[in-house]
Design a protein around this motif. Structure first.
Motif, short mmCIF file in Angstrom:
data_model
loop_
_atom_site.label_atom_id
_atom_site.label_comp_id
_atom_site.label_asym_id
_atom_site.label_seq_id
_atom_site.Cartn_x
_atom_site.Cartn_y
_atom_site.Cartn_z
N ASN A 74 -0.94 4.58 -13.33
CA ASN A 74 0.42 4.08 -13.57
C ASN A 74 1.40 4.61 -12.51
O ASN A 74 2.36 3.93 -12.15
CB ASN A 74 0.91 4.47 -14.96
N THR A 75 1.14 5.80 -12.01
CA THR A 75 1.96 6.36 -10.94
C THR A 75 1.78 5.52 -9.68
O THR A 75 2.75 5.20 -8.99
CB THR A 75 1.58 7.83 -10.67
N VAL A 76 0.55 5.15 -9.38
CA VAL A 76 0.28 4.31 -8.21
C VAL A 76 0.93 2.94 -8.38
O VAL A 76 1.52 2.40 -7.44
CB VAL A 76 -1.23 4.18 -7.94
N ALA A 77 0.87 2.39 -9.58
CA ALA A 77 1.52 1.10 -9.84
C ALA A 77 3.02 1.20 -9.57
O ALA A 77 3.61 0.28 -8.98
CB ALA A 77 1.26 0.65 -11.27
N LYS A 128 -5.31 -4.81 2.98
CA LYS A 128 -5.36 -4.73 1.52
C LYS A 128 -5.34 -3.27 1.09
O LYS A 128 -6.08 -2.45 1.62
CB LYS A 128 -6.61 -5.42 0.99
N MET A 129 -4.49 -2.97 0.12
CA MET A 129 -4.42 -1.63 -0.46
C MET A 129 -5.47 -1.52 -1.56
O MET A 129 -5.85 -2.52 -2.18
CB MET A 129 -3.03 -1.39 -1.06
N PRO A 130 -5.93 -0.30 -1.83
CA PRO A 130 -6.85 -0.12 -2.96
C PRO A 130 -6.14 -0.50 -4.27
O PRO A 130 -4.92 -0.44 -4.35
CB PRO A 130 -7.16 1.38 -2.94
N SER A 131 -6.91 -0.83 -5.29
CA SER A 131 -6.30 -1.08 -6.60
C SER A 131 -5.59 0.18 -7.07
O SER A 131 -5.91 1.29 -6.61
CB SER A 131 -7.37 -1.48 -7.60
N SER A 132 -4.66 0.02 -7.97
CA SER A 132 -3.94 1.19 -8.52
C SER A 132 -4.92 2.19 -9.11
O SER A 132 -4.78 3.40 -8.92
CB SER A 132 -2.95 0.75 -9.60
N ARG A 185 -1.01 -12.49 -6.39
CA ARG A 185 -1.61 -12.53 -7.73
C ARG A 185 -3.10 -12.85 -7.65
O ARG A 185 -3.51 -13.80 -7.01
CB ARG A 185 -0.89 -13.56 -8.58
N GLY A 186 -3.88 -12.00 -8.29
CA GLY A 186 -5.32 -12.19 -8.33
C GLY A 186 -6.05 -11.68 -7.10
O GLY A 186 -7.28 -11.60 -7.09
N LEU A 187 -5.31 -11.33 -6.05
CA LEU A 187 -5.95 -10.85 -4.81
C LEU A 187 -5.70 -9.38 -4.54
O LEU A 187 -6.50 -8.71 -3.91
CB LEU A 187 -5.47 -11.68 -3.61
N GLY A 188 -4.54 -8.87 -4.96
CA GLY A 188 -4.25 -7.46 -4.74
C GLY A 188 -2.93 -7.22 -4.04
O GLY A 188 -2.10 -8.12 -3.88
N THR A 189 -2.76 -5.99 -3.58
CA THR A 189 -1.55 -5.54 -2.91
C THR A 189 -1.88 -5.30 -1.44
O THR A 189 -2.93 -4.74 -1.12
CB THR A 189 -1.01 -4.26 -3.58
N PHE A 190 -0.95 -5.70 -0.57
CA PHE A 190 -1.17 -5.66 0.86
C PHE A 190 0.01 -5.02 1.58
O PHE A 190 1.14 -5.08 1.11
CB PHE A 190 -1.37 -7.08 1.41
#
Length: 122
Positions: free
Chosen positions: A47-50, A31-35, A66-71
């Motif tokens: 926004n750059t991270v997004a 799992k990646m950190p949130s933006s 969706r709802g869990l994050g970016t991996f």
């Protein structure tokens, strides 16, 4: 992270994440950190991270649930392909720069062999 003013920040962050994927610092499926969290950590706008995450999703290196994050991708094949692409780019840059200072293919091979840059890797 120190940023180069001549290269867009989002590209530098993409390269950093790619490096961490191919070296195993970021594991498949991790799992990646949130933006917002990653942006705060790097000192950049979320926004750059997004944008980074979106670009890397298009390259199939990250995916979002969706709802869990970016991996990080779970595809070992895709990671291997990325590693190959990065290595190829390094070699192309090396060859280009060596040609700029007058080295031939034969000279480059001799230089690498005689300077023992590959010693212990056999």
């Amino acid at each position: 992270m120190e940023f180069n003013n001549n290269i867009p920040i989002y590209i530098q962050v993409i390269e950093k994440i790619k490096q961490e994927i191919v070296t195993g610092k970021l594991k498949p499926g991790e799992k990646m950190p949130s933006s917002r969290d990653y942006g705060n950590n790097l000192g950049i706008n979320f926004n750059t991270v997004a944008r980074v995450y979106k670009e890397m999703e298009m390259e199939e290196l990250l995916f979002t649930r969706r709802g869990l994050g970016t991996f990080v991708t779970e595809s070992e094949d895709r990671i291997g392909q990325l590693r190959y692409e990065m290595a190829k780019k390094q070699i192309e840059n090396f060859i280009f720069n060596m040609k700029q200072i007058g080295y031939t293919k034969k000279d480059m091979i001799k230089f690498i062999e005689t300077e023992n840059y590959l010693e212990g890797d056999e």
